[in-house]
Design an enzyme around this catalytic site. Sequence first.
Site, PDB file in Angstrom:
ATOM      1  N   ARG A  62      40.164  35.680  35.556  1.00 12.64           N
ATOM      2  CA  ARG A  62      39.037  34.660  36.085  1.00 12.64           C
ATOM      3  C   ARG A  62      38.039  34.514  34.884  1.00 12.64           C
ATOM      4  O   ARG A  62      37.910  35.291  34.090  1.00 12.64           O
ATOM      5  CB  ARG A  62      38.260  35.195  37.098  1.00 12.64           C
ATOM      6  CG  ARG A  62      39.247  35.350  38.567  1.00 12.64           C
ATOM      7  CD  ARG A  62      38.466  35.828  39.830  1.00 12.64           C
ATOM      8  NE  ARG A  62      37.291  35.152  40.201  1.00 12.64           N
ATOM      9  CZ  ARG A  62      36.151  35.253  40.305  1.00 12.64           C
ATOM     10  NH1 ARG A  62      35.857  36.507  40.191  1.00 12.64           N
ATOM     11  NH2 ARG A  62      35.195  34.353  40.879  1.00 12.64           N
ATOM     12  N   LYS A 126      40.086  49.498  39.687  1.00 11.21           N
ATOM     13  CA  LYS A 126      40.869  47.977  39.716  1.00 11.21           C
ATOM     14  C   LYS A 126      42.310  48.398  39.334  1.00 11.21           C
ATOM     15  O   LYS A 126      42.569  49.202  38.202  1.00 11.21           O
ATOM     16  CB  LYS A 126      40.387  47.170  38.549  1.00 11.21           C
ATOM     17  CG  LYS A 126      41.034  45.712  38.917  1.00 11.21           C
ATOM     18  CD  LYS A 126      40.590  44.657  37.825  1.00 11.21           C
ATOM     19  CE  LYS A 126      41.229  43.337  37.646  1.00 11.21           C
ATOM     20  NZ  LYS A 126      40.588  42.327  37.206  1.00 11.21           N
ATOM     21  N   ARG A 260      29.477  43.240  42.748  1.00 12.86           N
ATOM     22  CA  ARG A 260      29.215  44.679  42.261  1.00 12.86           C
ATOM     23  C   ARG A 260      28.679  45.383  43.346  1.00 12.86           C
ATOM     24  O   ARG A 260      27.861  44.694  43.996  1.00 12.86           O
ATOM     25  CB  ARG A 260      28.428  44.624  41.053  1.00 12.86           C
ATOM     26  CG  ARG A 260      29.217  43.946  39.770  1.00 12.86           C
ATOM     27  CD  ARG A 260      30.355  44.515  39.103  1.00 12.86           C
ATOM     28  NE  ARG A 260      30.628  44.030  37.954  1.00 12.86           N
ATOM     29  CZ  ARG A 260      31.636  43.247  37.815  1.00 12.86           C
ATOM     30  NH1 ARG A 260      32.064  42.701  39.147  1.00 12.86           N
ATOM     31  NH2 ARG A 260      31.983  42.564  36.710  1.00 12.86           N
TER      32      ARG A 260
END
Length: 264
Positions: A62, A126, A260
């Site tokens: 992104r 992730k 976050r």
Amino acid sequence: MTKHSDLNSAAIAAHCATGAAHVCIEVVDETGSTNADLLARCATLAGPTLRIAGQQTAGRGRAGRPWVSQADASLMFSLAWHFKGPLHQLVGLPLAVGVALAETMSSLGVPVQLKWPNDLLKDGHKLAGILVETQQAPDGGVWAVIGCGINLLMPDALERQIGRSVSAVPWLAQMERNTLVAALLSRLAGVLAEFDDTGFAPFTERWNLLHAWQGQHVKILDNGQLLQQGVAAGVDHLGRLLLRTDGGLQEVMSGDVSLRLLGE
């Protein structure tokens, strides 16, 4: 370990469900970006097309951020899919794709969670990222090119290059790659066909059940600047993040903002 050179379009197709039988499958050893490859060809594609590369030298995520990868350590592919509706009906598509990937992983014995708007997490780190890019089609519909990068292994040198903690599934790297890709493509094809008919609304509950940060204090950043903070309360029928704040429930569209945990 199965190498990326063992990827084979015919073998992937042979393992796919009937709902993915119409997808053209392309396998290349190396390319700059599978998303860029397909975006450049949308006008000439005959139908849904999966392009998978053993290595991407110019992969991106992104907001133009680079996707750092290493051959055989990641599974990297893009799927071009034609949607019959206008662009605004694709709101929530990255989240629906996340549901498809997460449900596939779960069926393979890898429980994962979703981080709004486009990441899969394993053990809080992730595991995979999703990038959706679009192009107007001559018939009034839209081509969406859906890029996916999944960490199968995480060598120390690669993690240092990335500069942050990520997750991987080493035992999944031992799985026969063609079978793994077929499982992902089969679920994606079903989800995308459903999304084309219904939009994101029917996926809302499925996404919220996989929400990694439900009930946790989070902050919304734009280029490092704090925009909002509150308690994550899932997503609504449009895929907007719901934040419980002192001023009430707020809806946040994805755009290029980052999510976050408050303490990070």
